[in-house]
Design an enzyme around this catalytic site. Structure first.
Site, PDB file in Angstrom:
ATOM      1  N   ASP A  41      68.918  76.756 102.085  1.00 45.74           N
ATOM      2  CA  ASP A  41      67.717  75.938 102.777  1.00 45.74           C
ATOM      3  C   ASP A  41      67.325  74.342 102.215  1.00 45.74           C
ATOM      4  O   ASP A  41      66.564  73.977 102.821  1.00 45.74           O
ATOM      5  CB  ASP A  41      66.535  76.873 103.137  1.00 45.74           C
ATOM      6  CG  ASP A  41      66.449  78.196 103.740  1.00 45.74           C
ATOM      7  OD1 ASP A  41      67.392  77.913 104.698  1.00 45.74           O
ATOM      8  OD2 ASP A  41      66.167  78.991 103.585  1.00 45.74           O
TER       9      ASP A  41
ATOM     10  N   ASP B 177      65.154  74.113 100.057  1.00 50.34           N
ATOM     11  CA  ASP B 177      63.495  73.695 100.237  1.00 50.34           C
ATOM     12  C   ASP B 177      62.816  74.147  98.742  1.00 50.34           C
ATOM     13  O   ASP B 177      61.837  74.357  98.820  1.00 50.34           O
ATOM     14  CB  ASP B 177      62.810  74.939 101.278  1.00 50.34           C
ATOM     15  CG  ASP B 177      63.250  76.235 100.922  1.00 50.34           C
ATOM     16  OD1 ASP B 177      63.950  76.419 100.060  1.00 50.34           O
ATOM     17  OD2 ASP B 177      62.766  77.105 101.636  1.00 50.34           O
TER      18      ASP B 177
ATOM     19  N   THR C  53      69.963  78.096  97.118  1.00 49.73           N
ATOM     20  CA  THR C  53      69.480  78.651  98.567  1.00 49.73           C
ATOM     21  C   THR C  53      70.098  77.662  99.489  1.00 49.73           C
ATOM     22  O   THR C  53      70.184  76.424  99.197  1.00 49.73           O
ATOM     23  CB  THR C  53      68.159  78.726  98.623  1.00 49.73           C
ATOM     24  OG1 THR C  53      67.635  78.705 100.254  1.00 49.73           O
ATOM     25  CG2 THR C  53      67.264  77.403  97.991  1.00 49.73           C
TER      26      THR C  53
ATOM     27  N   ARG D  35      63.983  79.020 108.135  1.00 50.26           N
ATOM     28  CA  ARG D  35      62.686  79.504 108.626  1.00 50.26           C
ATOM     29  C   ARG D  35      61.357  78.602 108.328  1.00 50.26           C
ATOM     30  O   ARG D  35      60.733  78.599 109.149  1.00 50.26           O
ATOM     31  CB  ARG D  35      62.472  80.606 108.167  1.00 50.26           C
ATOM     32  CG  ARG D  35      63.220  82.127 108.701  1.00 50.26           C
ATOM     33  CD  ARG D  35      62.612  83.434 108.265  1.00 50.26           C
ATOM     34  NE  ARG D  35      62.603  83.558 106.580  1.00 50.26           N
ATOM     35  CZ  ARG D  35      63.723  83.803 106.069  1.00 50.26           C
ATOM     36  NH1 ARG D  35      64.666  84.379 106.753  1.00 50.26           N
ATOM     37  NH2 ARG D  35      63.872  84.037 104.646  1.00 50.26           N
TER      38      ARG D  35
ATOM     39  N   GLY E  39      69.200  85.469  99.495  1.00 49.19           N
ATOM     40  CA  GLY E  39      70.517  85.238 100.324  1.00 49.19           C
ATOM     41  C   GLY E  39      71.526  84.582  99.530  1.00 49.19           C
ATOM     42  O   GLY E  39      71.282  83.415  98.626  1.00 49.19           O
TER      43      GLY E  39
ATOM     44  N   ASP F 119      62.922  80.549  96.230  1.00 47.33           N
ATOM     45  CA  ASP F 119      61.866  80.588  95.635  1.00 47.33           C
ATOM     46  C   ASP F 119      61.205  81.898  95.462  1.00 47.33           C
ATOM     47  O   ASP F 119      60.444  82.056  94.173  1.00 47.33           O
ATOM     48  CB  ASP F 119      60.722  79.935  96.562  1.00 47.33           C
ATOM     49  CG  ASP F 119      60.453  80.460  97.816  1.00 47.33           C
ATOM     50  OD1 ASP F 119      61.372  81.256  98.334  1.00 47.33           O
ATOM     51  OD2 ASP F 119      59.476  80.069  98.509  1.00 47.33           O
TER      52      ASP F 119
ATOM     53  N   ARG G 173      68.013  91.896  97.844  1.00 48.77           N
ATOM     54  CA  ARG G 173      66.540  91.761  97.960  1.00 48.77           C
ATOM     55  C   ARG G 173      65.859  93.177  97.228  1.00 48.77           C
ATOM     56  O   ARG G 173      66.476  94.087  97.641  1.00 48.77           O
ATOM     57  CB  ARG G 173      65.822  91.445  99.464  1.00 48.77           C
ATOM     58  CG  ARG G 173      66.924  90.402 100.092  1.00 48.77           C
ATOM     59  CD  ARG G 173      66.126  89.424 100.732  1.00 48.77           C
ATOM     60  NE  ARG G 173      66.864  88.741 101.531  1.00 48.77           N
ATOM     61  CZ  ARG G 173      66.888  87.371 101.573  1.00 48.77           C
ATOM     62  NH1 ARG G 173      66.096  86.738 100.676  1.00 48.77           N
ATOM     63  NH2 ARG G 173      67.809  86.633 102.339  1.00 48.77           N
TER      64      ARG G 173
HETATM   65  P1  ATP Z   1      66.296  82.906 100.003  1.00 49.61           P
HETATM   66  O1  ATP Z   1      66.090  81.197  99.923  1.00 49.61           O
HETATM   67  O2  ATP Z   1      67.671  83.256 100.283  1.00 49.61           O
HETATM   68  O3  ATP Z   1      65.402  83.584 100.882  1.00 49.61           O
HETATM   69  P2  ATP Z   1      64.667  84.012  97.672  1.00 49.61           P
HETATM   70  O4  ATP Z   1      65.159  83.920  96.226  1.00 49.61           O
HETATM   71  O5  ATP Z   1      63.485  83.210  98.282  1.00 49.61           O
HETATM   72  O6  ATP Z   1      66.181  83.322  98.565  1.00 49.61           O
HETATM   73  P3  ATP Z   1      63.595  86.448  98.341  1.00 49.61           P
HETATM   74  O7  ATP Z   1      64.253  87.635  99.362  1.00 49.61           O
HETATM   75  O8  ATP Z   1      62.436  85.721  98.910  1.00 49.61           O
HETATM   76  O9  ATP Z   1      64.928  85.363  98.426  1.00 49.61           O
HETATM   77  O10 ATP Z   1      63.327  86.892  97.119  1.00 49.61           O
HETATM   78  C1  ATP Z   1      64.388  87.617  96.326  1.00 49.61           C
HETATM   79  C2  ATP Z   1      63.933  88.581  95.358  1.00 49.61           C
HETATM   80  O11 ATP Z   1      63.063  87.896  94.435  1.00 49.61           O
HETATM   81  C3  ATP Z   1      62.985  89.578  96.313  1.00 49.61           C
HETATM   82  O12 ATP Z   1      63.762  90.782  96.736  1.00 49.61           O
HETATM   83  C4  ATP Z   1      62.355  90.324  95.013  1.00 49.61           C
HETATM   84  O13 ATP Z   1      63.168  91.178  94.284  1.00 49.61           O
HETATM   85  C5  ATP Z   1      62.104  88.981  94.210  1.00 49.61           C
HETATM   86  N1  ATP Z   1      60.841  88.505  94.429  1.00 49.61           N
HETATM   87  C6  ATP Z   1      60.253  87.666  95.478  1.00 49.61           C
HETATM   88  N2  ATP Z   1      58.954  87.519  95.668  1.00 49.61           N
HETATM   89  C7  ATP Z   1      58.433  88.088  94.569  1.00 49.61           C
HETATM   90  C8  ATP Z   1      57.174  88.050  93.988  1.00 49.61           C
HETATM   91  N3  ATP Z   1      56.009  87.663  94.427  1.00 49.61           N
HETATM   92  N4  ATP Z   1      57.004  88.676  92.846  1.00 49.61           N
HETATM   93  C9  ATP Z   1      58.199  89.410  92.027  1.00 49.61           C
HETATM   94  N5  ATP Z   1      59.245  89.535  92.696  1.00 49.61           N
HETATM   95  C10 ATP Z   1      59.640  88.547  93.821  1.00 49.61           C
END
Ligand code: ATP
Length: 326
Positions: free
Chosen positions: A131, A133, A129, A175, A14, A106, A75
């Site tokens: 959040d 977190d 992020t 969340r 995000g 994360d 994503r």
């Molecule tokens: P937010 O806090 O806004 O949700 P985020 O980085 O946690 O941010 P995610 O959608 O969970 O957002 O992850 C972003 C991208 O990171 C995913 O679309 C994917 O490309 C990559 N990613 C997430 N988890 C994995 C994983 N286990 N292995 C490899 N790539 C991953």
């Protein structure tokens, strides 16, 4: 230690206010250290599909105050597969990228950790992020702005709540974490704050609202994090309405306004400092870490830890909020 001549930077997950300030700082720090910075568009999607843009000082002119991310975010399911990451590695090699800086939450850091280890590429993460977190930093980039956005919105909602003797149940983002709810709830004097980290007992909630009915004071604000175990604002509305039909209840789900807007001064300064430190860290051989700020000190935390551990919420603050609320 291999010399780093070119760094790729991307924003993923995000979007958050302050990502642009971080990108700007990375480019300026790159100039300072004589390192070329290349922007990768749309997160890991751009890494797999070779969407690169050269970033010089002109490209980051006039962006420190802008929300969102000039690199765009996305994503990308493909990056979760080994095949996707192998393709990304070919793109990295083709573009002679020596290291990566990833700005995201994360999920982004999990992807970065895997990629860095599989293909021996130095990776540094920045906590991006709303959040808050992520373990390894007191504040994530975007959190402070998101809280301020909620506070501005709730202050306005309270005017109506008071004028019409209404109880507003306001749902905020989070969340898995209640950081936004807790901080904004305290700042707005919310009567009740419901967060995933503390079990919400329906009877306690209803008991605390009984006083309002008894004292003929039925206006108020309940802030609910979307991941609270009640199931969110609509569920809380049902619980209260069933018991107290006298409460005039409205639900307000703030949604995506919490992600947008100009970053606060705090977020701009945090993002600038962390962006600079990420580049400096790479020149000093740091890798497989997230750069954060704890007690105003720059701290590099192994990616493993930032992903594995939850950032602890201040439970004492939640107890204080309970006392101050009603
Ligand atoms: P937010 O806090 O806004 O949700 P985020 O980085 O946690 O941010 P995610 O959608 O969970 O957002 O992850 C972003 C991208 O990171 C995913 O679309 C994917 O490309 C990559 N990613 C997430 N988890 C994995 C994983 N286990 N292995 C490899 N790539 C991953």
């Amino acid at each position: 230690m291999p010399t780093i001549k070119k760094i790729g930077v991307l924003t993923s997950g995000g979007d958050t206010p302050g990502m642009n300030a971080a990108i700007r700082a990375i480019v300026k720090a790159g100039n300072h250290y004589g390192i070329e910075i290349v922007g990768i568009q749309k997160g890991f999607f751009g890494l797999i599909h070779d969407k690169m843009q050269s970033l010089d000082s002109r490209a980051v002119y006039n962006i420190i105050h802008r929300g969102g991310t000039i690199l765009k975010s996305a994503r990308c399911e493909e990056f979760k597969t080994k095949k996707g990451r192998e393709t990304a590695n070919k793109v990295v090699k083709k573009n002679s990228i020596d290291a990566l800086i990833l700005i995201g939450g994360d999920g982004t850091l999990t992807g970065g950790k895997l990629f860095g280890r599989e293909f021996d590429v130095p990776v540094i993460g920045l906590p991006g992020t709303i959040d808050n977190d992520l373990y390894g930093t007191d504040y994530t980039i975007g959190y402070d702005t998101a809280v301020n956005t909620v506070v501005t919105a709730v202050d306005k909602i309270r005017d109506t709540a008071h004028s019409h003797d209404r109880l507003f149940i306001v749902e905020v983002m989070g969340r898995d974490a209640g950081f936004i709810a807790l901080r904004s709830g305290i700042a707005t004097g919310a009567e009740k704050i419901l967060i995933p980290e503390a079990k919400t007992f329906k009877e306690d909630l209803l008991e605390s609202l009984k006083k309002g009915i008894a004292e003929d004071e039925t206006s108020g604000i309940i802030i609910v994090a979307e991941g609270d175990d009640t199931g969110g604002a609509r569920e809380v509305e049902k619980i209260v309405r069933d018991r107290y039909p006298d409460y005039d209840i409205r639900v307000s789900i703030l949604g995506h306004i919490q992600r947008g807007g100009a970053p606060s001064a705090y977020d701009r300064v945090l993002a600038s400092g962390l962006g600079y430190q990420a580049v400096k860290g790479l020149t000093e051989g740091k890798r497989d870490v997230m750069v954060g700020s704890i007690n105003r000190q720059i701290v590099f935390t192994p990616l493993d830890k930032t992903i594995k551990y939850n950032s602890p919420i201040n439970v004492e603050l939640h107890s204080i909020a309970e006392i101050l609320g009603l």
